[in-house]
Scaffold this active site. Structure first.
Site, PDB file in Angstrom:
ATOM      1  N   ARG A  20      -3.653  73.426  43.786  1.00 52.37           N
ATOM      2  CA  ARG A  20      -4.974  73.267  44.417  1.00 52.37           C
ATOM      3  C   ARG A  20      -5.388  74.613  44.993  1.00 52.37           C
ATOM      4  O   ARG A  20      -4.564  75.300  45.631  1.00 52.37           O
ATOM      5  CB  ARG A  20      -4.892  72.222  45.529  1.00 52.37           C
ATOM      6  CG  ARG A  20      -6.162  72.116  46.377  1.00 52.37           C
ATOM      7  CD  ARG A  20      -6.017  71.039  47.430  1.00 52.37           C
ATOM      8  NE  ARG A  20      -7.060  71.117  48.440  1.00 52.37           N
ATOM      9  CZ  ARG A  20      -8.229  70.487  48.359  1.00 52.37           C
ATOM     10  NH1 ARG A  20      -8.513  69.729  47.323  1.00 52.37           N
ATOM     11  NH2 ARG A  20      -9.130  70.602  49.322  1.00 52.37           N
TER      12      ARG A  20
ATOM     13  N   HIS B 172      -8.224  66.561  59.790  1.00 55.17           N
ATOM     14  CA  HIS B 172      -7.961  66.529  58.351  1.00 55.17           C
ATOM     15  C   HIS B 172      -6.609  67.156  58.049  1.00 55.17           C
ATOM     16  O   HIS B 172      -6.003  67.810  58.912  1.00 55.17           O
ATOM     17  CB  HIS B 172      -9.099  67.232  57.594  1.00 55.17           C
ATOM     18  CG  HIS B 172      -9.373  68.637  58.046  1.00 55.17           C
ATOM     19  ND1 HIS B 172     -10.054  68.930  59.216  1.00 55.17           N
ATOM     20  CD2 HIS B 172      -9.026  69.833  57.515  1.00 55.17           C
ATOM     21  CE1 HIS B 172     -10.143  70.241  59.358  1.00 55.17           C
ATOM     22  NE2 HIS B 172      -9.522  70.815  58.347  1.00 55.17           N
TER      23      HIS B 172
ATOM     24  N   HIS C 158      -5.117  68.582  61.666  1.00 56.81           N
ATOM     25  CA  HIS C 158      -5.759  69.399  62.712  1.00 56.81           C
ATOM     26  C   HIS C 158      -7.273  69.232  62.634  1.00 56.81           C
ATOM     27  O   HIS C 158      -7.799  68.694  61.655  1.00 56.81           O
ATOM     28  CB  HIS C 158      -5.418  70.883  62.535  1.00 56.81           C
ATOM     29  CG  HIS C 158      -6.011  71.493  61.291  1.00 56.81           C
ATOM     30  ND1 HIS C 158      -5.538  71.223  60.024  1.00 56.81           N
ATOM     31  CD2 HIS C 158      -7.062  72.346  61.108  1.00 56.81           C
ATOM     32  CE1 HIS C 158      -6.250  71.874  59.130  1.00 56.81           C
ATOM     33  NE2 HIS C 158      -7.197  72.561  59.750  1.00 56.81           N
TER      34      HIS C 158
END
Ligand code: GA4
Length: 322
Positions: free
Chosen positions: A264, A253, A196
């Site tokens: 993460r 990205h 997006h």
């Protein structure tokens, strides 16, 4: 390396080189030039020597670690994210899914203080950590857009940053946690957050040392971004694309899940104007040869469109002139 593209059966090459770095301690005229170059080439760059104190970053990181280590039922007390609060797997409300959990917060201090009560046992510490972080990254965002204005010779240098600084600004803070994939899992790396572009003016991203973020170049190549917990990454959003009349383009990205032991964690500040602001090309960016590419719309209107569409939609196309 060749990986399947997320949105088609074609494959695209991945190239790890080439992400620009902008050093904020550079001389001013060179600095604005390198910001423009990076924004034009990738819509994405890393900032070093940004001046944000380490403890401002680590205090928010620790709040995030504490929150995401809670039990599911405790975390759910801060949800569902409609759009603000705790969310798990669901992104937006139109069926997009990702392998992540997150906290989405409006940056208005009153809204943060209210939300903190369901997020932390020490809401004062939580809201102080969030407010201090927002103040610091807002400065970075404003500095970047001022450098963009300088580099493009826009006469009103603060035309964009004043929208971000406005008390009514609709900016948002997001903390994402991507749990690690089990090493025994036979599944292919999954999509943490699908492809997006960000609808806002600019995004300031920081993550821990776990990778997964990839950006798409203008030629459609996906580039993995090596994580750097000490620095920030800047992404051009859709609204800045409109304001620069397409000279700068928002960066697409995505985040892939990892097979490493640690999850993460990333925190993004999405710099946005007030809801009633008109998003339109800066006068300097329009001429007889280069008429406005988009028809004018308000931020509230654009956000409404974004929330009614799927994550990966090229929503700016709906606002093209003619
Ligand atoms: C992408 C950028 C930000 O994370 C966000 C996202 C928002 C959400 O997760 O609620 C959206 C997405 C983002 C764009 C399209 C809509 C809205 C999910 C979605 C499907 C907070 C934002 O502002 O837009």
């Amino acid at each position: 390396m060749v990986v399947p593209s997320s949105n088609s059966m074609r494959t695209k090459k991945i190239n790890a080189a080439g992400i620009p770095t902008v050093d904020f301690s550079m001389e001013r005229s060179k600095l604005s030039e390198s910001v423009i170059k990076a924004c034009e080439q990738y819509g994405f760059f890393k900032v070093v020597n940004h001046g944000v104190p380490k403890d401002v970053i680590s205090r928010l990181e620790n709040e995030g670690i504490e929150f995401f280590s809670k039990s599911t039922s405790e975390k759910r007390q801060a949800g569902p994210a409609t759009p603000f609060g705790y969310g798990c797997r669901n992104i937006g409300s139109n069926g997009d899914l990702g392998d992540l959990e997150y906290l989405l917060l409006h940056t208005n201090p009153l809204s943060i203080s209210d939300r903190s009560k369901t997020i932390s046992k020490n809401p004062t510490n939580f809201s102080c950590a969030v407010n201090d972080y927002i103040e610091a990254v807002r400065k970075v965002a404003c500095e970047v857009v001022d450098l963009v204005a300088e580099g493009l010779w826009v006469p009103d240098k603060y035309a964009v940053s004043k929208l971000i600084r406005d008390v009514q600004s609709d900016s948002v803070l997001r903390i994402n946690h991507y749990p690690p994939m089990k090493s025994s899992s036979k599944r292919d790396p999954s999509m943490g957050f699908g492809e997006h572009s960000d609808p806002q003016i600019l995004t300031i991203l920081r993550s821990n040392e776990v990778g997964g973020l990839q950006i798409c170049t203008h030629d459609g190549l996906w580039i993995p971004v090596a994580p750097d917990p000490n620095e920030f990454f800047v992404m051009v959003g859709d609204a800045l694309q409109v304001m620069t009349n397409g000279r700068l383009r928002s960066v697409r990205h995505r985040v892939m899940s990892n097979r490493v032991k640690k999850g993460r964690m990333s925190m993004m500040y999405f710099a946005a104007p007030p809801p009633n602001s008109w998003i339109t090309a800066l006068p300097k960016m329009v001429s007889a040869e280069k008429p406005s590419e988009y028809r004018p719309f308000t931020w509230a209107h654009y956000k409404q469109a974004a929330y009614s569409l799927r994550l990966g939609h090229s929503r700016l196309d709906l606002f093209r002139a003619q």
